[in-house]
Write a protein that holds these residues in place. Structure first.
Motif, short mmCIF file in Angstrom:
data_model
loop_
_atom_site.label_atom_id
_atom_site.label_comp_id
_atom_site.label_asym_id
_atom_site.label_seq_id
_atom_site.Cartn_x
_atom_site.Cartn_y
_atom_site.Cartn_z
N ASP A 1 7.08 62.31 26.28
CA ASP A 1 5.74 62.05 26.80
C ASP A 1 5.67 62.19 28.31
O ASP A 1 4.69 62.70 28.85
CB ASP A 1 5.31 60.63 26.40
CG ASP A 1 5.27 60.45 24.89
OD1 ASP A 1 4.69 61.31 24.21
OD2 ASP A 1 5.83 59.45 24.40
N ARG A 2 6.73 61.75 29.00
CA ARG A 2 6.70 61.80 30.46
C ARG A 2 8.11 61.74 31.02
O ARG A 2 8.92 60.91 30.59
CB ARG A 2 5.88 60.63 31.02
CG ARG A 2 5.73 60.63 32.54
CD ARG A 2 4.73 59.57 32.97
NE ARG A 2 5.27 58.23 32.89
CZ ARG A 2 5.81 57.57 33.93
NH1 ARG A 2 5.86 58.14 35.12
NH2 ARG A 2 6.25 56.33 33.77
N TYR B 1 13.08 59.09 31.09
CA TYR B 1 11.89 59.67 30.47
C TYR B 1 11.33 58.71 29.42
O TYR B 1 12.01 57.78 28.98
CB TYR B 1 12.22 61.03 29.83
CG TYR B 1 13.30 60.97 28.77
CD1 TYR B 1 12.98 60.84 27.42
CD2 TYR B 1 14.64 61.06 29.12
CE1 TYR B 1 13.96 60.79 26.45
CE2 TYR B 1 15.64 61.01 28.16
CZ TYR B 1 15.30 60.87 26.83
OH TYR B 1 16.27 60.81 25.87
N GLU B 2 10.10 58.96 29.04
CA GLU B 2 9.44 58.15 28.02
C GLU B 2 9.22 59.00 26.77
O GLU B 2 8.78 60.14 26.85
CB GLU B 2 8.09 57.63 28.54
CG GLU B 2 8.22 56.67 29.71
CD GLU B 2 6.88 56.26 30.29
OE1 GLU B 2 5.85 56.84 29.85
OE2 GLU B 2 6.85 55.39 31.17
N ILE C 1 10.04 60.68 34.23
CA ILE C 1 9.73 59.76 35.32
C ILE C 1 10.23 60.34 36.64
O ILE C 1 11.44 60.44 36.88
CB ILE C 1 10.35 58.38 35.05
CG1 ILE C 1 9.79 57.80 33.75
CG2 ILE C 1 10.08 57.43 36.23
CD1 ILE C 1 10.47 56.53 33.29
#
Length: 598
Positions: free
Chosen positions: A520-521, A536-537, A523
Motif C-alpha cells: 500500500d505504501r 512499508y505498509e 514509508i
C-alpha cells in the motif's frame, strides 16, 4: 602521480575483497602507479590485540566513573560493573586474544574444532569489549553499527564521523592506521565502500584525510554510494568535507580516465560515470558502457598482507562474470552496480587465471563472487579447469534452473573441478511465492537439483527468507516443510541453511512497482533519505509480528534437523570451505551426528 586504493573497515577478516585487486591490476596495465591497502584487516589486527583492548578497558573505566553519565552509560552500568569487577575473566580475555588470532592462522590448530571454537568465541568476546567501550555502537567480526543508523542521513554522517565516544574509528585512524601510510607520496586516494557497515568508518577516514592532506583528490566508489547517486543534489557537504568525486557503476575505465585527467590538469567533465562538485552544483557526467571482459586483466593481490587474514591459507576471491545472467528476481539489487549488464569471461581464460593465481599466491582455495554462474558456464568452466589440471578447491553460487540443465553429469564435473560447496538462493519452496519472485523454477526443480548436487558430493547451502509481500503462513510452512523433508536427518540433500526476513531494498523491482506486490505504501522518511532498506505498509499476507514468529521458530527446526549446525554455525563460509577440504562432507556429517566434533 601515485594512487592509493583503500578498503576501509568493517568487513569480514577472512579474505581480501576483490574490488581493490581488480582495480589495481587494470590501472597498472594502463601505466598508472598504484598501491593498495586493506585497512579492514589492518584494523582487525589492532582491534584484536592486548594493547588495544587495554585501552578499551580504560575507556570503560572512565565512562563508568563519570558522574555526569549519559543515558547510554546508565543503560550499561551493570555490565560495566561486571567487566571491571571480574578481573580474572578480564585478564583472560586480554591474555588470550593474540593467541586466538593465531589459532585461526595456524593450520594445525585451525582444524581442531574444540580449539577453533574456543578461539572464535574469544575473538567475539574481544569485539564485545570494544563495543561496550563505544556503547551503544556495536563492532563485530563482520560489520559496524551505530545507534540510530546515522549513515542514513547527512546530518547523521556529519555527527557520527566526529563522535569520539561512539565511533572507535576516529582513534583507530588517527593513532594507528593513518600514520602508517606516506600520504605525501600520493595524489589520488580511491576508497571502495561496498557495505553499510563501512559507511561511517570509510567516511571517518576520508574526512580525516581531507582535513590533513589537502593535496589529495579523494574519490569514492562501490555499491553503497552507487545507490545514493540519485539523491546527491542537496548533499554538497559530502563533496566539501569528505570526498571530491564519486564513481558510479564499474570503476576500471572511469578511474583510469580520472587519473589521466588529473595528471594532465584537464577539466573533469569528460570523465565517464563521475559525480563531482562544480561551484555549488553537483555535476553528473554521462555514463559509458563497461569494458568487455577481454579488456579486463587478472586481479593482483600484491601488497596485501595475506598472512594477516584470519585463515591458515590464503583464500582468494574471483569472478568469472559480472552482473546476473537471470536478472529477474524481484527483490534483488545485486546487479545494480553493473547496470544490469551481464557478461562473462572466456572459460579457458578463467582456468588460466585460476592456475596463475594459485601458483603465484601458493593457494588452491577460491571463493567465486559471481552473482550466479549459469549451468552452461559452469559446464564449460569445469571442463577447462579439468583440462588444465588446476588444483583448486572453491565455492560458488548457482541458480535453480531445471533438472535437465543441472544434471547429475554437470554436478559430477563441477565437483571434480574442485567446487566443494554451492550456495543456492532457494528463497521459498512455495510455487506461488517463487512465481511472484520470478525465480524461474518450482519446488520440484529445487528438490531435483539439490539431489543431483548432493549425490555428486557437493555441500548444498540454502538461502531463504520469510515475509515476502503477500506470503501467507501456510506458504511459509511449505518452505519449512521442504527444509525438514530434505534436511540432514531426512533425505540429506540440504546440508546447511541461512534464513532471514524479507527486506524491501531501494532499486529492486518491488521498490519501483510496489502496487504489483500489494504494497500500500513505502514509508519515505525524510530523516532517512539515504536509507537503502525501507519499511512499508501492506494488508495482505502475514503481519510483521507473525513473520518474526515464523523466523524465530525456524531456528528450532534447524537445530533439530541439522546436527552439523554445531559446526557450520561457528564457521564463516571461507573457514568451512577449508574444513570441507580437510575432512570431507561425509566426515563432517558423521562427526556432527555422533556428537564427536572434528
Amino acid at each position: 602521480m601515485k594512487t592509493a586504493l583503500l578498503f576501509p573497515p568493517q568487513w569480514y577478516p577472512s579474505q581480501p575483497y576483490l574490488a581493490l585487486p581488480t582495480l589495481k591490476a587494470h590501472l597498472e596495465s594502463r601505466g598508472h602507479e598504484v598501491d593498495q591497502f586493506d585497512l579492514n584487516i589492518e584494523c582487525y589486527d589492532i582491534f584484536l590485540s592486548r594493547e588495544y583492548l587495554e585501552r578499551c578497558v580504560e575507556i570503560i573505566r572512565r565512562r563508568h566513573a563519570d558522574p555526569s553519565r549519559s543515558i547510554e552509560d546508565q543503560e550499561v552500568r551493570s555490565i560495566y560493573n561486571d567487566i571491571l569487577s571480574d578481573s580474572a575473566f578480564l585478564e583472560s580475555v586480554l591474555n588470550e586474544v593474540e593467541d586466538a588470532k593465531n589459532v585461526l592462522r595456524d593450520e594445525n590448530r585451525f582444524f581442531q574444532f574444540d580449539i577453533y571454537s574456543k578461539a572464535y568465541t574469544n575473538l567475539k568476546i574481544a569485539m564485545q569489549l570494544i563495543s561496550y567501550a563505544h556503547h551503544p555502537s556495536r563492532v563485530d567480526l563482520d560489520s559496524f553499527f551505530m545507534q540510530g543508523n546515522p549513515e542514513e542521513n547527512l546530518s547523521g554522517i556529519l555527527s557520527a564521523t566526529e563522535d569520539k565516544i561512539r565511533n572507535p574509528f576516529l582513534l583507530m585512524f588517527d593513532e594507528y592506521l593513518t600514520p602508517k601510510i606516506p600520504w605525501d607520496d600520493y595524489g589520488v586516494v580511491g576508497v571502495s565502500i561496498i557495505h553499510i557497515g563501512q559507511v561511517i568508518p570509510g567516511l571517518t577516514l576520508v574526512r580525516q584525510l581531507r582535513q590533513r592532506y589537502p593535496h589529495l583528490h579523494i574519490v569514492i566508489g562501490g555499491s553503497v554510494f552507487n545507490r545514493h547517486a540519485d539523491l546527491l543534489d542537496d548533499k554538497q557537504e559530502l563533496f566539501k568535507q569528505f570526498f571530491h568525486s564519486l564513481i558510479v557503476s564499474e570503476g576500471e575505465q572511469p578511474l583510469d580516465q580520472l587519473l589521466c585527467h588529473l595528471k594532465e590538469n584537464k577539466p573533469l567533465k569528460t570523465v565517464p560515470n563521475l559525480i563531482y562538485l562544480e561551484g555549488d552544483q553537483v555535476i553528473r557526467n554521462p555514463k559509458s558502457e563497461a569494458l568487455p571482459y577481454d579488456q579486463l586483466v587478472c586481479p593482483t593481490f600484491d601488497q596485501l598482507p595475506l598472512e594477516k587474514y584470519l585463515m591458515p591459507y590464503p583464500v582468494l576471491p574471483y569472478m568469472s562474470s559480472r552482473g546476473c545472467y537471470w536478472g529477474k528476481c524481484t527483490f534483488c539489487t545485486h546487479s545494480f552496480i553493473y547496470d544490469s549488464h551481464y557478461r562473462k569471461e572466456n572459460e579457458a581464460r578463467v582456468a588460466e587465471e585460476l592456475d596463475h593465481l594459485s601458483k603465484k599466491y601458493k593457494t588452491k582455495y577460491f571463493t567465486f563472487s559471481d552473482e550466479a554462474i549459469s549451468p552452461n558456464a559452469f559446464n564449460r568452466m569445469s571442463a577447462e579447469i579439468l583440462k588444465r589440471g588446476v588444483d583448486m578447491r572453491a565455492l560458488g553460487m548457482l541458480k535453480f534452473e531445471s533438472s535437465e540443465k543441472e544434471s547429475p553429469e554437470l554436478f559430477d564435473d563441477i565437483y571434480r573441478a574442485g567446487f566443494l560447496m554451492l550456495f543456492f538462493g532457494l528463497e521459498s519452496a512455495n510455487d506461488r511465492i517463487l512465481s511472484i519472485i520470478d525465480k524461474g523454477c518450482d519446488q520440484e526443480t529445487e528438490r531435483a537439483v539439490l539431489r543431483h548436487s548432493s549425490e555428486a558430493g557437493i555441500w548444498n547451502h540454502l538461502y531463504l527468507f520469510f515475509g515476502f509481500p503477500t506470503e501467507e503462513r501456510s506458504e511459509a510452512e511449505d518452505t519449512i516443510q521442504f527444509t525438514i523433508e530434505n534436511s540432514e536427518v531426512e533425505s540429506g540433500i540440504i546440508h546447511s541453511v541461512g534464513q532471514s526476513i524479507f527486506a524491501l531494498e531501494k532499486d529492486s523491482a518491488i521498490y519501483h512497482n510496489p502496487a504489483k506486490f500489494k504494497i500500500d505504501r513505502i514509508i519515505q522518511d525524510p530523516e532517512r533519505d539515504m536509507a537503502i532498506v525501507f519499511d512499508y505498509e501492506i494488508n495482505t499476507g502475514m503481519p510483521r509480528e507473525e513473520v518474526m514468529d515464523v523466523y524465530e521458530n525456524f531456528n528450532s527446526v534447524i537445530e533439530k534437523h541439522f546436527p552439523s549446525r554445531q559446526i557450520w554455525n561457528y564457521l564463516s563460509r571461507e573457514h568451512f570451505l577449508l574444513y570441507l577440504d580437510h575432512y570431507g562432507k561425509e566426515e563432517i556429517l558423521n562427526m556432527a551426528s555422533t556428537g564427536v566434533a572434528p
